[in-house]
Scaffold this motif. Structure first.
Motif, PDB file in Angstrom:
ATOM      1  N   ASP A 185       0.831  -1.105   0.049  1.00  0.00           N
ATOM      2  CA  ASP A 185       0.027   0.153  -0.009  1.00  0.00           C
ATOM      3  C   ASP A 185       0.780   1.312   0.037  1.00  0.00           C
ATOM      4  OD1 ASP A 185      -2.351  -1.218  -0.208  1.00  0.00           O
ATOM      5  OD2 ASP A 185      -2.902  -1.294   2.167  1.00  0.00           O
ATOM      6  N   GLY A 186       1.891   1.132   0.109  1.00  0.00           N
ATOM      7  CA  GLY A 186       3.189   2.316   0.065  1.00  0.00           C
ATOM      8  C   GLY A 186       3.141   2.850   1.445  1.00  0.00           C
ATOM      9  N   LEU A 187       2.676   2.458   2.480  1.00  0.00           N
ATOM     10  CA  LEU A 187       2.862   2.998   3.858  1.00  0.00           C
ATOM     11  C   LEU A 187       4.094   2.716   4.482  1.00  0.00           C
ATOM     12  CD1 LEU A 187      -0.674   2.113   5.354  1.00  0.00           C
ATOM     13  CD2 LEU A 187       0.039   4.183   4.580  1.00  0.00           C
ATOM     14  N   ILE A 188       4.742   1.728   4.004  1.00  0.00           N
ATOM     15  CA  ILE A 188       6.094   1.418   4.595  1.00  0.00           C
ATOM     16  C   ILE A 188       6.890   0.964   3.712  1.00  0.00           C
ATOM     17  CG2 ILE A 188       5.319   0.808   7.108  1.00  0.00           C
ATOM     18  CD1 ILE A 188       5.690  -2.233   6.388  1.00  0.00           C
ATOM     19  N   THR A 189       8.228   1.033   4.273  1.00  0.00           N
ATOM     20  CA  THR A 189       9.384   0.514   3.303  1.00  0.00           C
ATOM     21  C   THR A 189      10.038  -0.594   4.101  1.00  0.00           C
ATOM     22  OG1 THR A 189      10.988   1.979   3.888  1.00  0.00           O
ATOM     23  CG2 THR A 189       9.857   2.406   1.809  1.00  0.00           C
ATOM     24  N   ARG A 190      10.646  -1.536   3.267  1.00  0.00           N
ATOM     25  CA  ARG A 190      11.343  -2.856   3.858  1.00  0.00           C
ATOM     26  C   ARG A 190      12.821  -2.771   3.417  1.00  0.00           C
ATOM     27  NH1 ARG A 190      11.977  -8.309   2.233  1.00  0.00           N
ATOM     28  NH2 ARG A 190      12.207  -9.614   4.032  1.00  0.00           N
ATOM     29  N   THR A 191      13.665  -2.787   4.052  1.00  0.00           N
ATOM     30  CA  THR A 191      14.971  -2.747   3.548  1.00  0.00           C
ATOM     31  C   THR A 191      15.840  -3.923   4.330  1.00  0.00           C
ATOM     32  OG1 THR A 191      15.203  -0.307   3.727  1.00  0.00           O
ATOM     33  CG2 THR A 191      17.325  -1.411   3.692  1.00  0.00           C
ATOM     34  N   VAL A 192      16.355  -4.719   3.528  1.00  0.00           N
ATOM     35  CA  VAL A 192      17.100  -6.199   4.048  1.00  0.00           C
ATOM     36  C   VAL A 192      18.584  -5.774   3.775  1.00  0.00           C
ATOM     37  CG1 VAL A 192      17.549  -8.419   3.217  1.00  0.00           C
ATOM     38  CG2 VAL A 192      15.104  -7.477   2.908  1.00  0.00           C
ATOM     39  N   HIS A 193      19.361  -6.031   4.737  1.00  0.00           N
ATOM     40  CA  HIS A 193      20.873  -5.754   4.916  1.00  0.00           C
ATOM     41  C   HIS A 193      21.494  -6.987   4.940  1.00  0.00           C
ATOM     42  CE1 HIS A 193      20.036  -1.472   6.079  1.00  0.00           C
ATOM     43  NE2 HIS A 193      19.236  -1.900   6.874  1.00  0.00           N
ATOM     44  N   THR A 194      22.053  -7.372   3.732  1.00  0.00           N
ATOM     45  CA  THR A 194      22.787  -8.775   3.539  1.00  0.00           C
ATOM     46  C   THR A 194      24.050  -8.758   3.516  1.00  0.00           C
ATOM     47  OG1 THR A 194      22.621  -8.269   1.108  1.00  0.00           O
ATOM     48  CG2 THR A 194      20.935  -9.398   2.176  1.00  0.00           C
ATOM     49  N   ALA A 195      24.662  -7.641   4.138  1.00  0.00           N
ATOM     50  CA  ALA A 195      26.418  -7.341   4.288  1.00  0.00           C
ATOM     51  C   ALA A 195      26.794  -8.631   4.864  1.00  0.00           C
ATOM     52  CB  ALA A 195      26.631  -5.990   4.663  1.00  0.00           C
ATOM     53  N   LYS A 196      26.259  -8.953   6.259  1.00  0.00           N
ATOM     54  CA  LYS A 196      26.776 -10.197   6.914  1.00  0.00           C
ATOM     55  C   LYS A 196      25.541 -10.867   7.390  1.00  0.00           C
ATOM     56  CE  LYS A 196      28.177  -7.006  10.654  1.00  0.00           C
ATOM     57  NZ  LYS A 196      29.177  -6.720  11.855  1.00  0.00           N
ATOM     58  N   PRO A 197      25.871 -12.055   7.852  1.00  0.00           N
ATOM     59  CA  PRO A 197      24.915 -12.777   8.582  1.00  0.00           C
ATOM     60  C   PRO A 197      24.834 -12.234  10.064  1.00  0.00           C
ATOM     61  CG  PRO A 197      26.309 -14.224   7.216  1.00  0.00           C
ATOM     62  CD  PRO A 197      26.871 -12.825   7.004  1.00  0.00           C
ATOM     63  N   PRO A 198      23.869 -12.403  10.538  1.00  0.00           N
ATOM     64  CA  PRO A 198      22.574 -12.523  10.325  1.00  0.00           C
ATOM     65  C   PRO A 198      22.018 -11.558   9.668  1.00  0.00           C
ATOM     66  CG  PRO A 198      22.357 -12.077  12.518  1.00  0.00           C
ATOM     67  CD  PRO A 198      23.952 -12.138  12.027  1.00  0.00           C
ATOM     68  N   LEU A 199      20.991 -11.919   8.674  1.00  0.00           N
ATOM     69  CA  LEU A 199      20.028 -11.066   7.755  1.00  0.00           C
ATOM     70  C   LEU A 199      19.390  -9.908   8.569  1.00  0.00           C
ATOM     71  CD1 LEU A 199      18.979 -10.814   4.820  1.00  0.00           C
ATOM     72  CD2 LEU A 199      17.177 -12.020   5.568  1.00  0.00           C
ATOM     73  N   LYS A 200      19.423  -8.888   8.404  1.00  0.00           N
ATOM     74  CA  LYS A 200      18.832  -7.680   9.191  1.00  0.00           C
ATOM     75  C   LYS A 200      17.877  -7.199   8.208  1.00  0.00           C
ATOM     76  CE  LYS A 200      22.579  -7.159  12.489  1.00  0.00           C
ATOM     77  NZ  LYS A 200      23.514  -6.598  13.036  1.00  0.00           N
ATOM     78  N   VAL A 201      16.419  -7.015   8.832  1.00  0.00           N
ATOM     79  CA  VAL A 201      15.419  -6.267   8.159  1.00  0.00           C
ATOM     80  C   VAL A 201      14.993  -5.021   8.850  1.00  0.00           C
ATOM     81  CG1 VAL A 201      13.203  -6.579   6.829  1.00  0.00           C
ATOM     82  CG2 VAL A 201      14.921  -8.561   6.874  1.00  0.00           C
ATOM     83  N   ASP A 202      15.126  -3.971   8.145  1.00  0.00           N
ATOM     84  CA  ASP A 202      14.392  -2.816   8.648  1.00  0.00           C
ATOM     85  C   ASP A 202      13.016  -2.400   7.940  1.00  0.00           C
ATOM     86  OD1 ASP A 202      16.728  -2.166  10.418  1.00  0.00           O
ATOM     87  OD2 ASP A 202      17.777  -0.847   8.849  1.00  0.00           O
ATOM     88  N   TYR A 203      12.244  -1.956   8.843  1.00  0.00           N
ATOM     89  CA  TYR A 203      10.618  -1.185   8.532  1.00  0.00           C
ATOM     90  C   TYR A 203      10.761   0.262   8.839  1.00  0.00           C
ATOM     91  CZ  TYR A 203       9.429  -6.028   7.377  1.00  0.00           C
ATOM     92  OH  TYR A 203       9.504  -6.934   6.780  1.00  0.00           O
ATOM     93  N   GLU A 204      10.387   0.984   7.910  1.00  0.00           N
ATOM     94  CA  GLU A 204       9.996   2.513   8.524  1.00  0.00           C
ATOM     95  C   GLU A 204       8.914   2.921   7.450  1.00  0.00           C
ATOM     96  OE1 GLU A 204      13.142   5.324   7.564  1.00  0.00           O
ATOM     97  OE2 GLU A 204      14.150   3.803   6.237  1.00  0.00           O
TER      98      GLU A 204
END
Length: 115
Positions: free
Chosen positions: A63-82
């Motif tokens: 719906d365009g209300l939030i963005t999801r950013t996946v950080h794959t630089a190093k394990p463990p995988l990190k996901v941010d929402y804003e």
């Protein structure tokens, strides 16, 4: 009358509820006023099942209300929402809803505040 994705909404209120309606969307959105990692959001929204949280996040992203950013630089995988800029337009509404809930809880003897 309003229309999004070939679905009609009879008034502005029903259009608004399309974005924040349901049991958990407003709760999740108010937690995302500040950018959060998925794990932080999960801890703050303990009563929401992981499946429901994931589905609601996906819907709000679509719906365009939030963005999801996946950080794959190093394990463990990190996901941010804003919140997106569009999502941020909901902040005054979400804060008003929270304020109304607080006032109602304080003035209604049938409501018990649980910690």
């Amino acid at each position: 009358m309003y229309s999004i994705d070939n679905k009609a909404y009879p008034c502005a209120t029903s259009l608004t509820m399309r974005y924040i309606g349901g049991k958990w969307k407003a709760v999740i959105l108010i937690h995302l006023i500040e950018k959060k990692r998925y794990s932080e959001l999960r801890k703050e929204c303990k009563v929401i099942t992981e499946r429901t949280l994931s589905l609601q996040l996906k819907e709000m992203e679509e719906d365009g209300l939030i963005t999801r950013t996946v950080h794959t630089a190093k394990p463990p995988l990190k996901v941010d929402y804003e919140l997106t800029d569009f999502g941020r337009t909901l902040i005054p509404l979400l804060q008003s809803i929270a304020e109304w809930g607080t006032q109602t809880a304080q003035s209604n003897q049938r409501i018990k505040v649980l910690r």
